[in-house]
Structure formats: structure tokens, C-alpha cells
Write a protein that holds these residues in place. Structure first.
Motif, PDB file in Angstrom:
ATOM      1  N   LYS A  58      11.745   1.260  -1.717  1.00 19.89           N
ATOM      2  CA  LYS A  58      10.797   0.293  -2.284  1.00 19.89           C
ATOM      3  C   LYS A  58      10.486   0.686  -3.716  1.00 19.89           C
ATOM      4  CE  LYS A  58       6.418   1.087  -2.220  1.00 19.89           C
ATOM      5  NZ  LYS A  58       5.028   1.088  -1.793  1.00 19.89           N
ATOM      6  N   LEU A  59      10.259  -0.323  -4.503  1.00 21.41           N
ATOM      7  CA  LEU A  59       9.793  -0.084  -5.869  1.00 21.41           C
ATOM      8  C   LEU A  59       8.302  -0.336  -5.908  1.00 21.41           C
ATOM      9  CD1 LEU A  59      11.785   0.384  -8.403  1.00 21.41           C
ATOM     10  CD2 LEU A  59      12.827  -0.335  -6.295  1.00 21.41           C
ATOM     11  N   GLY A  60       7.594   0.394  -6.752  1.00 26.38           N
ATOM     12  CA  GLY A  60       6.160   0.166  -6.899  1.00 26.38           C
ATOM     13  C   GLY A  60       5.795  -0.036  -8.353  1.00 26.38           C
ATOM     14  N   THR A  62       5.868  -2.794 -10.139  1.00 31.44           N
ATOM     15  CA  THR A  62       6.805  -3.641 -10.879  1.00 31.44           C
ATOM     16  C   THR A  62       6.097  -4.883 -11.417  1.00 31.44           C
ATOM     17  OG1 THR A  62       7.497  -4.620  -8.783  1.00 31.44           O
ATOM     18  CG2 THR A  62       8.901  -2.880  -9.656  1.00 31.44           C
ATOM     19  N   LYS A  66      -0.306  -5.363 -10.028  1.00 31.44           N
ATOM     20  CA  LYS A  66      -0.436  -4.101  -9.285  1.00 31.44           C
ATOM     21  C   LYS A  66      -0.841  -2.954 -10.205  1.00 31.44           C
ATOM     22  CE  LYS A  66       0.226  -2.532  -5.953  1.00 31.44           C
ATOM     23  NZ  LYS A  66      -0.643  -2.152  -4.816  1.00 31.44           N
ATOM     24  N   MET A  70      -4.364  -0.782  -9.614  1.00 32.49           N
ATOM     25  CA  MET A  70      -4.368   0.631  -9.254  1.00 32.49           C
ATOM     26  C   MET A  70      -4.500   1.562 -10.459  1.00 32.49           C
ATOM     27  SD  MET A  70      -4.333  -0.044  -6.167  1.00 32.49           S
ATOM     28  CE  MET A  70      -4.576   1.628  -5.572  1.00 32.49           C
ATOM     29  N   GLU A 103       0.683  -6.704   0.755  1.00 37.23           N
ATOM     30  CA  GLU A 103       1.088  -7.356  -0.485  1.00 37.23           C
ATOM     31  C   GLU A 103       2.367  -8.164  -0.272  1.00 37.23           C
ATOM     32  OE1 GLU A 103       0.680  -3.769  -2.972  1.00 37.23           O
ATOM     33  OE2 GLU A 103       2.751  -3.285  -2.527  1.00 37.23           O
ATOM     34  N   GLU A 105       5.995  -9.640  -1.041  1.00 34.98           N
ATOM     35  CA  GLU A 105       7.153  -9.072  -1.741  1.00 34.98           C
ATOM     36  C   GLU A 105       8.419  -9.879  -1.497  1.00 34.98           C
ATOM     37  OE1 GLU A 105       7.765  -5.103  -2.259  1.00 34.98           O
ATOM     38  OE2 GLU A 105       5.644  -4.525  -2.117  1.00 34.98           O
ATOM     39  N   ILE A 137       0.802  -1.270   2.621  1.00 39.83           N
ATOM     40  CA  ILE A 137       0.651   0.030   1.957  1.00 39.83           C
ATOM     41  C   ILE A 137      -0.589   0.705   2.520  1.00 39.83           C
ATOM     42  CG2 ILE A 137       1.912  -0.480  -0.171  1.00 39.83           C
ATOM     43  CD1 ILE A 137      -0.816  -1.089  -1.495  1.00 39.83           C
ATOM     44  N   VAL A 151       0.646   9.585  -5.966  1.00 36.27           N
ATOM     45  CA  VAL A 151       1.164   8.448  -5.193  1.00 36.27           C
ATOM     46  C   VAL A 151       2.671   8.607  -4.959  1.00 36.27           C
ATOM     47  CG1 VAL A 151       1.468   6.846  -7.153  1.00 36.27           C
ATOM     48  CG2 VAL A 151       1.077   5.938  -4.882  1.00 36.27           C
ATOM     49  N   SER A 157       2.741   5.256  -1.052  1.00 38.05           N
ATOM     50  CA  SER A 157       1.852   4.559  -0.106  1.00 38.05           C
ATOM     51  C   SER A 157       2.600   3.759   0.958  1.00 38.05           C
ATOM     52  CB  SER A 157       0.860   3.615  -0.809  1.00 38.05           C
ATOM     53  OG  SER A 157       0.158   4.238  -1.840  1.00 38.05           O
ATOM     54  N   GLY A 226       8.797  -4.802  -4.909  1.00 41.93           N
ATOM     55  CA  GLY A 226       7.459  -4.542  -5.469  1.00 41.93           C
ATOM     56  C   GLY A 226       6.604  -5.784  -5.374  1.00 41.93           C
TER      57      GLY A 226
HETATM   58  C1  OOG Z   1       1.224   2.161  -4.545  1.00 40.21           C
HETATM   59  C2  OOG Z   1       2.373   1.300  -4.149  1.00 40.21           C
HETATM   60  C3  OOG Z   1       2.606   0.168  -5.120  1.00 40.21           C
HETATM   61  C4  OOG Z   1       3.817  -2.078  -5.325  1.00 40.21           C
HETATM   62  O1  OOG Z   1       4.413  -2.961  -4.720  1.00 40.21           O
HETATM   63  O2  OOG Z   1       3.517  -2.162  -6.504  1.00 40.21           O
HETATM   64  C5  OOG Z   1       3.442  -0.868  -4.521  1.00 40.21           C
HETATM   65  C6  OOG Z   1      -0.110   1.574  -4.154  1.00 40.21           C
HETATM   66  O3  OOG Z   1      -0.548   0.592  -4.744  1.00 40.21           O
HETATM   67  O4  OOG Z   1      -0.762   2.174  -3.278  1.00 40.21           O
HETATM   68  O5  OOG Z   1       3.847  -0.800  -3.392  1.00 40.21           O
END
Ligand code: OOG
Length: 255
Positions: A58-60, A62, A66, A70, A103, A105, A137, A151, A157, A226
Motif C-alpha cells: 500500500k502507498l500512503g 499520496t 491525507k 495527519m 478510507e 481507495e 487503517i 508510521v 497503519s 492511497g
Molecule cells: C497512515 C496511512 C496513510 C493513506 O492512504 O494515505 C494511508 C495513516 O494515516 O495512519 O494509508
């Protein structure tokens, strides 16, 4: 440091298994991003030793939505495993999770092994199918608060995912509406263009990040691109669904 890597990887593994939050580590242990990925790898090894199977990445971060939610502004990646898969249209039990959020995706299924950095033009040729998906997550850190290093160490997550019907509508994914609903009520709305301008760019980024890490992603892997919007907390009794224009829907009920 290698003792610290093992110690932190074990603590994060235990936190995930017991669904109990732990304090952040980076403030006290002070590790680098490279070491954070080593911790991630060591904690995934513990799961594999226990029979869990890697099924993709998985990408986070992106999307801007988001990053803003965070307070983190670098692209990160983590592993997906078979035990994270929840059934499309099924029941998701909160008992497995600490403080889960969901979330919307786009999920890709790869057709060829990714063993080098891809260009955007090449990316679609590596794909078997695409699907609307929901990622659950569940940061292992108290209050869902973490640094970039924390993270990453916590496998970004990653906790659960639900993948909707596969299609080959690759042309539909460039700027498609993304709707996240809870009990039929719209809670987040966005576009797939929020994901790096086009979700295929996530695949390109994944190929670069994996290449840097010396990892070959086998054919038949999942790649979660993401989140297109900010995440929403899961609540018992609610029904969650994602609709991606031109791709279809996916959902689950929370118990
Ligand atoms: C980290 C994971 C971020 C996304 O799709 O941007 C993520 C978090 O927000 O806890 O999964």
C-alpha cells in the motif's frame, strides 16, 4: 541499533495482535527513516513466521487530504497480508482493531512482476485489473499520533482492506468521483485525481520505492494506491461503502 530494531518491531507486532496502543518510539529511540523501514520489515517477518502471507503493498500519503489530516508530507509504503483481507459485503468486527478508520481507495492487481522503476506510460501494462476498495487503517500508536518514522515502522497503519469487484476499466480511473458513505450518508467526497494527479502514478511511485528497497513485487500482487480523501472513524453498527464512478462499489458492515 539492531537490538532496538528487534525490540520496536516486537512491540509493534504485539500491539497489533493484542489490539492495544503503544506510545510513539521515535521521540525516545530516535531512528532514521531507513531504520524505520528495517523495523517494518522485521515486524512483517514476525507475522510471516506466524504463517501470515504477503499479498501486496500500500502507498500512503499520496493525496493532499491525507497529508493535511495527519500532518505528514512524504510518500510512504507498507505491506498488505492475507490476514488483513476482510470480505466485500461482509462484517468487520471492531474487536480486531484499536481505533480503526476507513478510507476510500483504488486497488490494483498486477499482471507482471514489478522489478524495476516504471514510467507512467508503462504502468498500465503491468496491470491485470482495478477495483474500488476500502482500507481500514489502525495506527498502533496512542491517539493515532505519529512522526513519519513512527508510521513507517508501524507498517503505515495497515490493518484491513476490502476489495470490490475487479474490472479492466483502466480508462475510467483518471478523474473519477470517489464517494465514501456511512449508513447511506455521504461523509467524504473526492476524485481519483487527488491521488498524485492519477492513481497510476501510485504504481509508478511503488515501483521506485520497491526498487530502492531491492524488492521485486510478484505478479498477482495487490497495490493500494492511497486514500483519495481524509479517513473516517469506524463505528459499531454502521454500514460503510465506497463508490468510484465507472468502477463500482464495495462495502461492509461494522459489528
Ligand atoms: C497512515 C496511512 C496513510 C493513506 O492512504 O494515505 C494511508 C495513516 O494515516 O495512519 O494509508
Amino acid at each position: 541499533m539492531s537490538a532496538d530494531i528487534t525490540r520496536i518491531a516486537t512491540a509493534l507486532d504485539q500491539a497489533a495482535r493484542k489490539a492495544e496502543a503503544v506510545a510513539q518510539f521515535s521521540a525516545s529511540a530516535g531512528f532514521s527513516l531507513e531504520q524505520a523501514y528495517q523495523i517494518q520489515r522485521a515486524s512483517m517477518q514476525l507475522r510471516q513466521d506466524d504463517g501470515e502471507r504477503l499479498i501486496g503493498v500500500k502507498l500512503g500519503f499520496t493525496s493532499r487530504a491525507k497529508m493535511i489530516q495527519m500532518g505528514v508530507d512524504s510518500l510512504i509504503w507498507g505491506w498488505l497480508t492475507d490476514r488483513m483481507l476482510e470480505e466485500d459485503g461482509g462484517l468487520v468486527s471492531l474487536s480486531r482493531y484499536i481505533h480503526p478508520r476507513v478510507e476510500p481507495e483504488v486497488c490494483f492487481l498486477t499482471r507482471r512482476a514489478i522489478d524495476r522503476p516504471l514510467t507512467l506510460l508503462e504502468a498500465a501494462d503491468y496491470l491485470e485489473a482495478v477495483a474500488p476498495a476500502l482500507e481500514i487503517i489502525d495506527s498502533r500508536y496512542q491517539n493515532f499520533k505519529f512522526s513519519l518514522e513512527d508510521v513507517v515502522a508501524d507498517n503505515c497503519s495497515s490493518a484491513g482492506l476490502v476489495v470490490g469487484p475487479w474490472s479492466r476499466e483502466f480508462d475510467a480511473i483518471g478523474n473519477a468521483g470517489v464517494l465514501l458513505r456511512m449508513d447511506g450518508r455521504l461523509v467524504q467526497a473526492g476524485s481519483t485525481a487527488a491521488i498524485l494527479g492519477h492513481p497510476l502514478r501510485s504504481l509508478v511511485q511503488a515501483s521506485k520505492l520497491l526498487g530502492d528497497a531491492g524488492i521485486v513485487l510478484p505478479a498477482g500482487s495487490l497495490v493500494m494506491a492511497g486514500a483519495a480523501t481524509a479517513a473516517e472513524p469506524l463505528r459499531a453498527g454502521s454500514h460503510v461503502s465506497v463508490e468510484i464512478e465507472g468502477l463500482g462499489e464495495s462495502g461492509f458492515s461494522v459489528i
